[in-house]
Design a protein around this motif. Structure first.
Motif, PDB file in Angstrom:
ATOM      1  N   SER A 175      -0.764  10.454   5.272  1.00  0.00           N
ATOM      2  CA  SER A 175      -0.464   9.572   6.405  1.00  0.00           C
ATOM      3  C   SER A 175       0.576   8.525   6.022  1.00  0.00           C
ATOM      4  CB  SER A 175      -1.744   8.899   6.900  1.00  0.00           C
ATOM      5  OG  SER A 175      -2.286   8.039   5.906  1.00  0.00           O
ATOM      6  N   LYS A 176       0.496   8.006   4.794  1.00  0.00           N
ATOM      7  CA  LYS A 176       1.490   7.031   4.333  1.00  0.00           C
ATOM      8  C   LYS A 176       2.865   7.684   4.178  1.00  0.00           C
ATOM      9  CE  LYS A 176      -1.834   4.110   1.884  1.00  0.00           C
ATOM     10  NZ  LYS A 176      -2.300   3.619   0.567  1.00  0.00           N
TER      11      LYS A 176
ATOM     12  N   GLY B   9       0.783  -1.227   0.000  1.00  0.00           N
ATOM     13  CA  GLY B   9       0.000   0.000   0.000  1.00  0.00           C
ATOM     14  C   GLY B   9       0.815   1.276   0.000  1.00  0.00           C
ATOM     15  N   GLY B  10       2.039   1.237  -0.519  1.00  0.00           N
ATOM     16  CA  GLY B  10       2.865   2.441  -0.576  1.00  0.00           C
ATOM     17  C   GLY B  10       3.599   2.765   0.702  1.00  0.00           C
ATOM     18  N   ARG B  11       3.482   1.931   1.708  1.00  0.00           N
ATOM     19  CA  ARG B  11       4.192   2.173   2.963  1.00  0.00           C
ATOM     20  C   ARG B  11       5.548   1.473   2.939  1.00  0.00           C
ATOM     21  NH1 ARG B  11       0.900   4.282   6.968  1.00  0.00           N
ATOM     22  NH2 ARG B  11      -1.323   4.249   6.522  1.00  0.00           N
ATOM     23  N   HIS B  12       6.359   1.764   3.949  1.00  0.00           N
ATOM     24  CA  HIS B  12       7.667   1.126   4.099  1.00  0.00           C
ATOM     25  C   HIS B  12       7.741   0.403   5.447  1.00  0.00           C
ATOM     26  CE1 HIS B  12       8.712   4.029   0.908  1.00  0.00           C
ATOM     27  NE2 HIS B  12       9.630   3.151   0.583  1.00  0.00           N
ATOM     28  N   ASN B  13       8.594  -0.592   5.485  1.00  0.00           N
ATOM     29  CA  ASN B  13       8.878  -1.304   6.732  1.00  0.00           C
ATOM     30  C   ASN B  13      10.372  -1.184   7.036  1.00  0.00           C
ATOM     31  OD1 ASN B  13       6.176  -2.289   6.945  1.00  0.00           O
ATOM     32  ND2 ASN B  13       6.666  -3.866   5.438  1.00  0.00           N
TER      33      ASN B  13
ATOM     34  N   ASP C 143      -5.155  10.263   3.282  1.00  0.00           N
ATOM     35  CA  ASP C 143      -4.613   8.901   3.259  1.00  0.00           C
ATOM     36  C   ASP C 143      -3.190   8.891   2.713  1.00  0.00           C
ATOM     37  OD1 ASP C 143      -4.998   5.894   3.345  1.00  0.00           O
ATOM     38  OD2 ASP C 143      -4.606   6.168   1.204  1.00  0.00           O
ATOM     39  N   ARG C 144      -2.943   9.635   1.636  1.00  0.00           N
ATOM     40  CA  ARG C 144      -1.600   9.687   1.057  1.00  0.00           C
ATOM     41  C   ARG C 144      -0.619  10.371   1.997  1.00  0.00           C
ATOM     42  NH1 ARG C 144      -2.145  11.642  -5.139  1.00  0.00           N
ATOM     43  NH2 ARG C 144       0.128  11.369  -4.979  1.00  0.00           N
TER      44      ARG C 144
ATOM     45  N   ASP D 102       4.408   8.248   7.586  1.00  0.00           N
ATOM     46  CA  ASP D 102       4.912   6.993   8.144  1.00  0.00           C
ATOM     47  C   ASP D 102       6.244   6.601   7.500  1.00  0.00           C
ATOM     48  OD1 ASP D 102       4.329   4.415   9.740  1.00  0.00           O
ATOM     49  OD2 ASP D 102       4.622   3.635   7.712  1.00  0.00           O
ATOM     50  N   SER D 103       6.325   6.713   6.173  1.00  0.00           N
ATOM     51  CA  SER D 103       7.568   6.371   5.476  1.00  0.00           C
ATOM     52  C   SER D 103       8.700   7.318   5.865  1.00  0.00           C
ATOM     53  CB  SER D 103       7.349   6.412   3.958  1.00  0.00           C
ATOM     54  OG  SER D 103       6.426   5.429   3.555  1.00  0.00           O
TER      55      SER D 103
END
Length: 318
Positions: free
Chosen positions: A181-182, A87-91, A178-179, A185-186
Motif C-alpha cells: 500500500s505504501k 513511514g516510507g511514504r512520499h508527499n 502494508d508495504r 501510494d508513492s
C-alpha cells in the motif's frame, strides 16, 4: 530563509546573504530561493520585485490557468516535487517558479531533495548555466532524474515484497499488504509529479522556442517523462498482481482454518450425540442398571469419533 545564487564563469555559485546589503545581493542574483520565507523576507522580496509572492493557497490550485501563466511580473510555473514523508511514504510539495529576464525566483515549503542536490552541485561547481531559463530547465531535468531514482527504489522494494509473498512461506502477509500500500501510494505520487512535469515543460517550450539547445533539452526531458510514465504503469500492474496474490494466500489460509474447524465439528458430532443420549435423566431407561454400561458408552463415543476422522483422513481432507 533566502538563498542567493549568481553566475560565475558560466557556473552557478551560491552567495553569502548579508542582511545589510540584501537588495544589492538580490540585484546580482540569477536565482533567489525563498525556502519557507518569513513575513519580513516576503516583504523584502515583494518590495524588490515590485510584485506579490504567491501564498500557499495560490500555488496549490490545480487549474492549468492558475499553475501556468504569464503576466507583467514574468512567467509563472507552479510545479509538484516529490518529498519524503513518514513511514516510507512520499508527499508532494508545490514549488512556485517566477521566471524573469534576469533572474529566477522560487518559493517553496519543506526541504526538497532536488534543491539540496542542486545547492550541493553548485558549491562544487557542477552546474553549468548561462541564463535563468537555462537554470529552470536544469531544475526540471534534475527533477526527472530524481524521480527515476525513486522509481528504481520502488522497483527494488517490490522485488523484496515479491520474494516475501511468492517464495517465503513463513512471511507475514499482513506486513506485505502494508508495504504494498505504501509503494502504491508513492508510485502514484511519482506519476503525478511526472504528469505535472510534462505539462510544465510543454508550457515552457513556448518561451524558449528561440533557444535551440534548451528546446532540445526540453524535448529530451519529455521523452524521459514518457518512458518513466510507462514504467509507473508497469509498477502499478506489478503492485496490483502482488496485492491480489497476497489477498489470495490470506484467503487460502483462512479457508484452511475454517475447513479444520468444520471437520473437527463433524468428528465430534457423533460422540456428542451418544453422550447426550446416555446423559438423559429419565426415570425409566433400558440398561440403566447395567454395570458396564458406561464402558460401552465410552467405546461407542470413541468409535463414532474415530470413524469420521479415518474417513476424512483417507480423503486427504485433514
Amino acid at each position: 530563509m533566502l538563498r542567493m545564487f549568481k553566475i560565475q564563469g558560466q557556473l552557478l555559485r551560491e552567495e553569502a546573504v548579508n542582511t545589510d546589503e540584501l537588495k544589492a545581493t538580490m540585484a546580482n542574483a540569477v536565482w533567489i530561493d525563498a525556502h519557507e520565507p518569513s513575513d519580513d523576507e516576503r516583504e523584502e522580496l515583494n518590495t524588490f520585485l515590485r510584485a506579490e509572492l504567491p501564498e500557499s493557497d495560490d500555488v496549490d490550485e490545480i487549474e492549468f490557468s492558475a499553475r501556468y501563466f504569464q503576466d507583467n511580473e514574468g512567467v509563472h510555473v507552479h510545479s509538484l516535487f516529490l518529498s519524503p514523508g513518514e513511514g516510507g511514504r512520499h508527499n508532494t510539495v508545490t514549488v512556485a517558479f517566477l521566471l524573469q529576464d534576469k533572474r529566477l525566483i522560487t518559493v517553496r515549503e519543506g526541504d526538497l531533495a532536488d534543491f539540496r542536490l542542486l545547492r550541493m552541485r553548485a558549491r562544487r561547481g557542477q552546474v553549468p548555466i548561462t541564463s535563468p531559463q537555462d537554470l529552470l530547465i536544469t531544475m526540471f531535468e534534475q527533477k526527472v532524474e530524481n524521480l527515476a531514482d525513486a522509481l528504481e527504489d520502488i522497483h527494488r522494494k517490490l522485488e523484496e515484497v515479491s520474494h516475501m509473498v511468492l517464495e517465503d512461506e513463513d512471511s507475514e502477509l499482513e506486513e506485505a499488504i502494508d508495504r504494498l500500500s505504501k509503494l502504491e501510494d508513492s508510485n502514484g505520487k511519482i506519476r503525478l509529479c511526472l504528469m505535472d512535469t510534462q505539462r510544465s515543460i510543454s508550457f515552457l517550450q513556448r518561451y524558449i522556442r528561440d533557444n535551440n539547445d534548451l528546446n532540445e533539452t526540453a524535448r529530451e526531458i519529455k521523452r524521459d517523462v514518457d518512458t518513466l510514465m510507462a514504467h509507473t504503469a508497469f509498477l502499478f500492474d506489478k503492485i496490483n498482481f502482488l496485492m491480489d496474490s497476497t489477498q489470495g494466500f490470506i484467503n487460502i489460509e483462512q479457508n484452511q482454518i475454517i475447513k479444520t474447524f468444520s471437520v473437527a465439528a463433524v468428528i465430534f458430532l457423533p460422540p456428542t450425540v451418544v453422550a447426550s443420549f446416555y446423559g438423559m435423566n429419565f426415570k425409566i431407561m433400558p440398561n440403566v442398571e447395567w454395570a458396564h454400561g458406561w464402558v460401552f458408552a465410552l467405546l461407542i463415543m470413541l468409535l463414532s469419533g474415530l470413524l469420521p476422522y479415518w474417513y476424512f483422513k483417507s480423503k486427504d481432507l485433514l
